[in-house]
Write a protein that holds these residues in place. Structure first.
Motif, PDB file in Angstrom:
ATOM      1  N   PHE A   1       0.727  -1.168   0.066  1.00  0.00           N
ATOM      2  CA  PHE A   1       0.009  -0.001  -0.022  1.00  0.00           C
ATOM      3  C   PHE A   1       0.734   1.448  -0.070  1.00  0.00           C
ATOM      4  N   ALA A   2       0.549   2.312  -0.746  1.00  0.00           N
ATOM      5  CA  ALA A   2       1.065   3.597  -1.039  1.00  0.00           C
ATOM      6  C   ALA A   2       0.006   4.738  -0.758  1.00  0.00           C
ATOM      7  N   PHE A   3       0.433   5.739  -0.392  1.00  0.00           N
ATOM      8  CA  PHE A   3      -0.400   6.926  -0.133  1.00  0.00           C
ATOM      9  C   PHE A   3       0.371   8.146  -0.212  1.00  0.00           C
ATOM     10  N   GLY A   4      -0.100   9.205  -0.924  1.00  0.00           N
ATOM     11  CA  GLY A   4       0.431  10.378  -1.136  1.00  0.00           C
ATOM     12  C   GLY A   4      -0.404  11.626  -1.277  1.00  0.00           C
ATOM     13  N   ILE A   5       0.029  12.819  -0.575  1.00  0.00           N
ATOM     14  CA  ILE A   5      -0.823  14.074  -0.855  1.00  0.00           C
ATOM     15  C   ILE A   5       0.146  15.208  -1.231  1.00  0.00           C
ATOM     16  N   ARG A   6      -0.568  16.005  -2.322  1.00  0.00           N
ATOM     17  CA  ARG A   6       0.557  17.033  -2.741  1.00  0.00           C
ATOM     18  C   ARG A   6      -0.425  18.409  -2.608  1.00  0.00           C
ATOM     19  N   ILE A   7       0.131  19.533  -2.235  1.00  0.00           N
ATOM     20  CA  ILE A   7      -0.286  20.913  -2.217  1.00  0.00           C
ATOM     21  C   ILE A   7       0.596  21.672  -3.026  1.00  0.00           C
ATOM     22  N   ASN A   8       0.178  22.345  -3.950  1.00  0.00           N
ATOM     23  CA  ASN A   8       0.837  22.948  -4.929  1.00  0.00           C
ATOM     24  C   ASN A   8       0.273  24.406  -5.091  1.00  0.00           C
ATOM     25  N   GLY A   9       0.961  25.685  -4.931  1.00  0.00           N
ATOM     26  CA  GLY A   9       0.581  27.038  -4.999  1.00  0.00           C
ATOM     27  C   GLY A   9       1.505  27.762  -5.952  1.00  0.00           C
ATOM     28  N   ARG A  10       0.721  28.516  -6.971  1.00  0.00           N
ATOM     29  CA  ARG A  10       1.708  29.572  -7.349  1.00  0.00           C
ATOM     30  C   ARG A  10       0.791  30.880  -7.753  1.00  0.00           C
ATOM     31  N   TYR A  11       1.723  31.856  -7.621  1.00  0.00           N
ATOM     32  CA  TYR A  11       1.022  33.331  -8.017  1.00  0.00           C
ATOM     33  C   TYR A  11       2.269  34.201  -8.130  1.00  0.00           C
ATOM     34  N   GLY A  12       1.956  34.923  -9.490  1.00  0.00           N
ATOM     35  CA  GLY A  12       2.667  35.989  -9.919  1.00  0.00           C
ATOM     36  C   GLY A  12       2.369  37.043 -10.187  1.00  0.00           C
ATOM     37  N   GLN A  13       3.041  38.179 -10.479  1.00  0.00           N
ATOM     38  CA  GLN A  13       2.608  39.663 -11.057  1.00  0.00           C
ATOM     39  C   GLN A  13       3.613  40.022 -11.854  1.00  0.00           C
ATOM     40  N   ALA A  14       3.518  40.647 -12.987  1.00  0.00           N
ATOM     41  CA  ALA A  14       4.242  41.677 -13.762  1.00  0.00           C
ATOM     42  C   ALA A  14       3.603  43.012 -13.901  1.00  0.00           C
ATOM     43  N   ARG A  15       4.749  44.155 -13.730  1.00  0.00           N
ATOM     44  CA  ARG A  15       4.252  45.453 -13.883  1.00  0.00           C
ATOM     45  C   ARG A  15       4.929  45.762 -14.957  1.00  0.00           C
ATOM     46  N   LEU A  16       4.376  46.617 -15.987  1.00  0.00           N
ATOM     47  CA  LEU A  16       4.866  47.221 -17.309  1.00  0.00           C
ATOM     48  C   LEU A  16       4.528  48.730 -17.068  1.00  0.00           C
ATOM     49  N   ASN A  17       5.485  49.563 -17.000  1.00  0.00           N
ATOM     50  CA  ASN A  17       4.983  50.857 -16.651  1.00  0.00           C
ATOM     51  C   ASN A  17       4.262  50.911 -15.439  1.00  0.00           C
ATOM     52  N   ASP A  18       3.031  51.593 -15.727  1.00  0.00           N
ATOM     53  CA  ASP A  18       2.060  51.625 -14.548  1.00  0.00           C
ATOM     54  C   ASP A  18       1.055  50.654 -14.609  1.00  0.00           C
TER      55      ASP A  18
END
Length: 307
Positions: A93-110
């Motif tokens: 028997f095998a078990f796994g849990i994964r939590i993945n989060g990503r967030y990004g921003q880019a600013r071009l001039n204003d």
């Protein structure tokens, strides 16, 4: 002359301040990164008992121009990602849990825009038929959504040509469950196929038509067939290649409306903390669009193993 010297001094101070600000911003955003791993949970055959891992990735990029003859747009961008996994293996028997989060921003001039946004929670259980076979039964549950609102800039679907809101937190969210048979061809290559359920959740009813639901609806239930292929390999020294292909075919829809998610990533290890990453992702979701969705990201930054 006095006025000229004073003006020249002020311009130099302004330029120095601009460069220092850009450098500071770059250092801060360097901690934000977008490195990922294979989407499917892979549990090593050599594992005995529990093991957990938490990785934080940071990357960024910056460009600044002041009286530059070739021209250019001031830009700065940063992305934060984190990946936590906990896995277990007993005899069969095998078990796994994964939590993945990503967030990004880019600013071009204003103008500031979102450049990345993802939240996934996945669990997976397997039970091997025997020590002599590579076949095992599996069960998996996954939730996928995003953190903040998403816009289609200069949207074609907006008659006025203005930016259009197309998604948000739990708008949509996808909850999928699957059971089937998995085949581990080798340590780095895994295939699976089985039966699956898919629930589409739209908390914002005005966005429902973007994802194949009628105006005012916020939930859809589907049953069908699922397949998956996972491959992970160090292709050259210090360069890891990960790829995942996942499909879901609704039994009541034509096969050409099959959902396809294909992720690819090359991760280059510079040293114990610095990484470079090239990501390429392809999606086909007939409910959202009849065209293929593509995403490509080249990034560099810092990766830290918290434990």
């Amino acid at each position: 002359q006095w006025y000229y010297l004073k003006t020249h001094k002020l311009l130099k101070m302004r330029l120095l301040y601009s460069r220092l600000t850009a450098l500071l911003s770059f250092i801060l955003f360097l901690s934000f990164g977008g490195f990922t791993t294979a989407q499917t949970i892979v549990i090593p055959d050599t594992l005995k008992g529990w093991e957990d891992n938490w990785v934080v990735n940071l990357n960024g990029a910056q460009a600044s121009f002041d009286n530059w003859s070739e021209g250019g747009v001031n830009t700065i961008s940063g992305t934060f990602s984190t990946n936590y996994s906990k896995i277990y293996r007993g005899d069969l028997f095998a078990f796994g849990i994964r939590i993945n989060g990503r967030y990004g921003q880019a600013r071009l001039n204003d103008d500031t825009r979102k450049s990345d946004d993802l939240l996934t929670i996945r669990t997976r259980s397997t039970f091997g038929f025997s020590d002599r076979t590579r076949l095992s039964a599996y069960g998996t549950v996954m939730l996928r959504t995003q953190f903040r609102d998403g816009f289609e800039y200069n949207a074609k679907r907006n008659p006025a040509g203005a930016d259009s809101l197309i998604s948000g937190f739990f708008a949509p969210a996808y909850l999928t469950e699957g059971v089937g048979i998995s085949f581990n061809a080798e340590k780095s290559f895994q295939m699976e196929a089985g039966l699956g359920l898919k629930q589409t959740i739209i908390l914002r009813e005005d966005l429902a038509p973007n994802y194949g639901l009628k105006q005012g609806d916020n939930y859809r239930f589907e049953g069908g067939l699922t397949t998956g292929i996972t491959f992970q390999k160090e292709v050259v020294k210090n360069v890891q290649y990960n790829t995942d292909i996942e499909t879901f075919t609704n039994l009541l829809h034509p096969i050409n409306e099959t959902d396809v998610y294909w992720t690819n990533e090359f991760i280059g290890k510079i040293n114990s903390t610095l990484r470079t990453s090239l990501q390429f992702e392809l999606r086909y979701d007939h409910d959202f669009s009849t065209d293929i969705q593509l995403k490509q990201v080249l990034s560099a930054g810092v990766s830290m193993d918290l434990f």
